[in-house]
Design an enzyme around this catalytic site. Sequence first.
Site, PDB file in Angstrom:
ATOM      1  CB  ALA A  32      -0.953  -0.006   1.195  1.00 21.21           C
ATOM      2  CG  HIS A  34       2.195   6.227   1.554  1.00 23.83           C
ATOM      3  ND1 HIS A  34       3.307   6.782   2.145  1.00 23.83           N
ATOM      4  CD2 HIS A  34       1.647   5.395   2.483  1.00 23.83           C
ATOM      5  CE1 HIS A  34       3.417   6.329   3.377  1.00 23.83           C
ATOM      6  NE2 HIS A  34       2.437   5.479   3.613  1.00 23.83           N
ATOM      7  CG  HIS A  37       5.934   3.103   1.753  1.00 20.29           C
ATOM      8  ND1 HIS A  37       4.577   3.298   1.692  1.00 20.29           N
ATOM      9  CD2 HIS A  37       6.158   2.331   2.846  1.00 20.29           C
ATOM     10  CE1 HIS A  37       3.993   2.653   2.686  1.00 20.29           C
ATOM     11  NE2 HIS A  37       4.923   2.070   3.417  1.00 20.29           N
ATOM     12  CD  GLN A 156       7.871  -0.480  12.465  1.00 18.27           C
ATOM     13  OE1 GLN A 156       6.941  -1.270  12.552  1.00 18.27           O
ATOM     14  NE2 GLN A 156       8.118   0.165  11.345  1.00 18.27           N
TER      15      GLN A 156
HETATM   16  O1  PAF Z   1       6.265  -0.329   9.236  1.00 21.55           O
HETATM   17  C1  PAF Z   1       5.826  -1.319   8.610  1.00 21.55           C
HETATM   18  O2  PAF Z   1       5.298  -1.202   7.490  1.00 21.55           O
HETATM   19  C2  PAF Z   1       5.949  -2.707   9.213  1.00 21.55           C
HETATM   20  O3  PAF Z   1       5.772  -2.678  10.588  1.00 21.55           O
HETATM   21  C3  PAF Z   1       7.276  -3.415   8.843  1.00 21.55           C
HETATM   22  C4  PAF Z   1       8.474  -2.691   9.411  1.00 21.55           C
HETATM   23  C5  PAF Z   1       7.389  -3.510   7.336  1.00 21.55           C
HETATM   24  C6  PAF Z   1       7.271  -4.829   9.415  1.00 21.55           C
HETATM   25  O4  PAF Z   1       6.210  -5.582   8.913  1.00 21.55           O
END
Ligand code: PAF
Length: 283
Positions: A32, A34, A37, A156
């Site tokens: 998905a 955008h 990314h 994260q």
């Molecule tokens: O941030 C994300 O999109 C997810 O948590 C990751 C780091 C790809 C792990 O699935």
Amino acid sequence: MQIITTKKGLQATVAACKQINKTIGLVPTMGALHDGHASLVKRCVAENDVCFVSVFVNPTQFNNKEDLAKYPRNLEKDAQFLCDLGADFVFAPTPEEMYSEEEMNTTFSFDFAGLDQVMEGKMRPGHFNGVVQVVSRLFYLVQPNRAYFGEKDFQQLAIIHHMVERSSLKDTFDNLRIIGCPIVREASGLALSSRNERLSEDEKKTAINISRILKESLTWPRTSVKEVEQRVVDEINQVPGLEVEYYSIVDGTTLQETDTFDNAVGCVTVYCGPVRLIDNIKY
Ligand code: PAF
């Protein structure tokens, strides 16, 4: 650009790159895609000889089955997006390729040193176990020199820094640098997110208030951390259609509560209608 769907195929490709001393960059994603990314992929392409992007909706990090089922999936569109950005390889496995049945059904255990006990970790028990499980596996398979993550998922990113730099797994990830990339925002200030696709036009207009209030909070009198926290919560909750789940101003490294604004980051989760949005700001 080549799409790889098996671990074996991925490892053979990585071995071929390593044999001719190519540096490898990795951008882990759940698809998905955008422009947030895109900023990670562009940097990965610029800084490494070879850019791998994983596109895998990781079931073990969802503690809500409905959320997992609803997660947008469109590999064809994502692959075209990545090809246009100059990525070299996309790793897009199925859950069965990635995990054994046992791995899929047991919580991955990991010592988070308390980083998972607050904010997203508290609200979504087990979520970060799944994140560490998949990211450590991707690192093992791709053996990247650099891996790129967005600062929007601030907790994260802090956990991945901990995993690579301080945890018991750290020796597994020699020569790997974790690179945090700034949040990408719409002109309105709204942080880009795959979840924005689920907002109606009206909800999108409402959601703009989240980043507006966070930004304004930088200019408020810094009486105390608790007072600024509370004012952010009150001002967001006053916007019809928004409901704060938490706003925590924490130390940017330990993620623990802080009473100073040094190295402090404010992390927010807000429901905009049914959609759960996150954002953060550095003080
Ligand atoms: O941030 C994300 O999109 C997810 O948590 C990751 C780091 C790809 C792990 O699935």
